[in-house]
Design a protein around this motif. Structure first.
Motif, PDB file in Angstrom:
ATOM      1  N   MET A  76       0.852  -1.148   0.000  1.00  0.00           N
ATOM      2  CA  MET A  76       0.000   0.000   0.000  1.00  0.00           C
ATOM      3  C   MET A  76       0.914   1.232   0.000  1.00  0.00           C
ATOM      4  O   MET A  76       1.961   1.158   0.610  1.00  0.00           O
ATOM      5  N   PRO A  77       0.625   2.303  -0.583  1.00  0.00           N
ATOM      6  CA  PRO A  77      -0.645   2.850  -1.031  1.00  0.00           C
ATOM      7  C   PRO A  77      -0.989   2.436  -2.464  1.00  0.00           C
ATOM      8  O   PRO A  77      -0.092   2.182  -3.265  1.00  0.00           O
ATOM      9  N   HIS A  78      -2.264   2.408  -2.730  1.00  0.00           N
ATOM     10  CA  HIS A  78      -2.740   2.105  -4.071  1.00  0.00           C
ATOM     11  C   HIS A  78      -3.637   3.246  -4.537  1.00  0.00           C
ATOM     12  O   HIS A  78      -4.581   3.606  -3.854  1.00  0.00           O
ATOM     13  N   LEU A  79      -3.303   3.797  -5.687  1.00  0.00           N
ATOM     14  CA  LEU A  79      -4.137   4.829  -6.304  1.00  0.00           C
ATOM     15  C   LEU A  79      -4.806   4.188  -7.511  1.00  0.00           C
ATOM     16  O   LEU A  79      -4.132   3.723  -8.438  1.00  0.00           O
ATOM     17  N   VAL A  80      -6.130   4.119  -7.484  1.00  0.00           N
ATOM     18  CA  VAL A  80      -6.900   3.531  -8.573  1.00  0.00           C
ATOM     19  C   VAL A  80      -7.606   4.661  -9.317  1.00  0.00           C
ATOM     20  O   VAL A  80      -8.275   5.492  -8.702  1.00  0.00           O
ATOM     21  N   VAL A  81      -7.427   4.675 -10.619  1.00  0.00           N
ATOM     22  CA  VAL A  81      -8.019   5.691 -11.480  1.00  0.00           C
ATOM     23  C   VAL A  81      -9.075   5.002 -12.345  1.00  0.00           C
ATOM     24  O   VAL A  81      -8.764   4.067 -13.080  1.00  0.00           O
ATOM     25  N   LEU A  82     -10.295   5.458 -12.231  1.00  0.00           N
ATOM     26  CA  LEU A  82     -11.401   4.944 -13.038  1.00  0.00           C
ATOM     27  C   LEU A  82     -11.864   6.097 -13.924  1.00  0.00           C
ATOM     28  O   LEU A  82     -12.047   7.210 -13.441  1.00  0.00           O
ATOM     29  N   TYR A  83     -12.011   5.842 -15.205  1.00  0.00           N
ATOM     30  CA  TYR A  83     -12.322   6.933 -16.131  1.00  0.00           C
ATOM     31  C   TYR A  83     -13.277   6.473 -17.219  1.00  0.00           C
ATOM     32  O   TYR A  83     -13.368   5.284 -17.542  1.00  0.00           O
ATOM     33  N   THR A  84     -13.993   7.444 -17.784  1.00  0.00           N
ATOM     34  CA  THR A  84     -14.864   7.132 -18.907  1.00  0.00           C
ATOM     35  C   THR A  84     -13.985   6.826 -20.128  1.00  0.00           C
ATOM     36  O   THR A  84     -12.967   7.493 -20.350  1.00  0.00           O
ATOM     37  N   PRO A  85     -14.350   5.823 -20.898  1.00  0.00           N
ATOM     38  CA  PRO A  85     -13.494   5.398 -22.001  1.00  0.00           C
ATOM     39  C   PRO A  85     -13.302   6.448 -23.095  1.00  0.00           C
ATOM     40  O   PRO A  85     -12.346   6.351 -23.870  1.00  0.00           O
ATOM     41  N   ASN A  86     -14.144   7.477 -23.134  1.00  0.00           N
ATOM     42  CA  ASN A  86     -13.966   8.508 -24.162  1.00  0.00           C
ATOM     43  C   ASN A  86     -12.718   9.364 -23.905  1.00  0.00           C
ATOM     44  O   ASN A  86     -12.349  10.168 -24.746  1.00  0.00           O
ATOM     45  N   LEU A  87     -12.055   9.173 -22.785  1.00  0.00           N
ATOM     46  CA  LEU A  87     -10.802   9.886 -22.512  1.00  0.00           C
ATOM     47  C   LEU A  87      -9.588   9.220 -23.159  1.00  0.00           C
ATOM     48  O   LEU A  87      -8.574   9.874 -23.392  1.00  0.00           O
ATOM     49  N   GLU A  88      -9.679   7.935 -23.435  1.00  0.00           N
ATOM     50  CA  GLU A  88      -8.502   7.199 -23.926  1.00  0.00           C
ATOM     51  C   GLU A  88      -7.867   7.778 -25.179  1.00  0.00           C
ATOM     52  O   GLU A  88      -6.649   7.880 -25.249  1.00  0.00           O
ATOM     53  N   PRO A  89      -8.633   8.181 -26.188  1.00  0.00           N
ATOM     54  CA  PRO A  89      -7.972   8.703 -27.390  1.00  0.00           C
ATOM     55  C   PRO A  89      -7.256  10.038 -27.165  1.00  0.00           C
ATOM     56  O   PRO A  89      -6.387  10.403 -27.935  1.00  0.00           O
ATOM     57  N   GLN A  90      -7.633  10.739 -26.107  1.00  0.00           N
ATOM     58  CA  GLN A  90      -7.106  12.084 -25.897  1.00  0.00           C
ATOM     59  C   GLN A  90      -6.088  12.187 -24.766  1.00  0.00           C
ATOM     60  O   GLN A  90      -5.412  13.199 -24.652  1.00  0.00           O
ATOM     61  N   ALA A  91      -6.011  11.194 -23.920  1.00  0.00           N
ATOM     62  CA  ALA A  91      -5.142  11.277 -22.737  1.00  0.00           C
ATOM     63  C   ALA A  91      -4.103  10.168 -22.768  1.00  0.00           C
ATOM     64  O   ALA A  91      -4.410   9.028 -23.094  1.00  0.00           O
ATOM     65  N   ASP A  92      -2.880  10.500 -22.417  1.00  0.00           N
ATOM     66  CA  ASP A  92      -1.823   9.502 -22.263  1.00  0.00           C
ATOM     67  C   ASP A  92      -1.910   8.986 -20.830  1.00  0.00           C
ATOM     68  O   ASP A  92      -1.282   9.522 -19.916  1.00  0.00           O
ATOM     69  N   LEU A  93      -2.723   7.965 -20.644  1.00  0.00           N
ATOM     70  CA  LEU A  93      -3.010   7.471 -19.308  1.00  0.00           C
ATOM     71  C   LEU A  93      -1.820   6.756 -18.684  1.00  0.00           C
ATOM     72  O   LEU A  93      -1.648   6.800 -17.465  1.00  0.00           O
TER      73      LEU A  93
END
Length: 134
Positions: free
Chosen positions: A1-18
């Motif tokens: 631990m620590p764990h940072l979990v990021v949940l996002y709408t899939p429409n962000l994938e083409p625009q964000a370098d996740l």
């Protein structure tokens, strides 16, 4: 631990370098120091994981809205000042990395920190920690 979990709408994938966002968030966590100048989080236990939501609905559904939820789970024992520093640092990192998206589209983001006060069970097995305990 620590764990940072990021949940996002899939429409962000083409625009964000996740992948780059995850690395930046992890580096931000590793850079935070407590009042005595010690690292707040162990290098080998710090993890950032991002997942697109398989199904989602945002707001009224009339636009191409985007949303990201960041949830940091960490063990108890840090001061309130350190917890605020961690939250402020992570939020600023995410805002800076995602600034172009905020300028282009309707986009919401929430960061929450959960502290585990008294775990019932916390089993671990790792060969990561020894790599950084030198």
């Amino acid at each position: 631990m620590p764990h940072l979990v990021v949940l996002y709408t899939p429409n962000l994938e083409p625009q964000a370098d996740l992948t780059a966002l995850c690395r930046a968030l992890c580096d931000t966590m590793l850079a935070v120091r407590d009042e005595a100048g010690r690292p707040v989080f162990p290098t080998g236990g710090t993890r950032v994981l991002a997942y697109p939501a398989a199904h989602c609905a945002v707001a009224d559904g009339q636009g191409d809205y985007a949303f990201m939820y960041l949830n940091l789970r960490m063990a108890a024992g840090r001061t309130d000042a350190v917890k605020r520093q961690v939250g402020d640092s992570l939020l600023e990192c995410a805002r800076a990395r995602l600034a172009p998206l905020f300028a282009q589209r309707p986009f919401g983001m929430t960061l929450q920190i959960d502290e585990s006060p008294g775990q019932v069970y916390d089993g671990k097995h790792s060969t990561l920690h020894p790599l950084f305990n030198t």
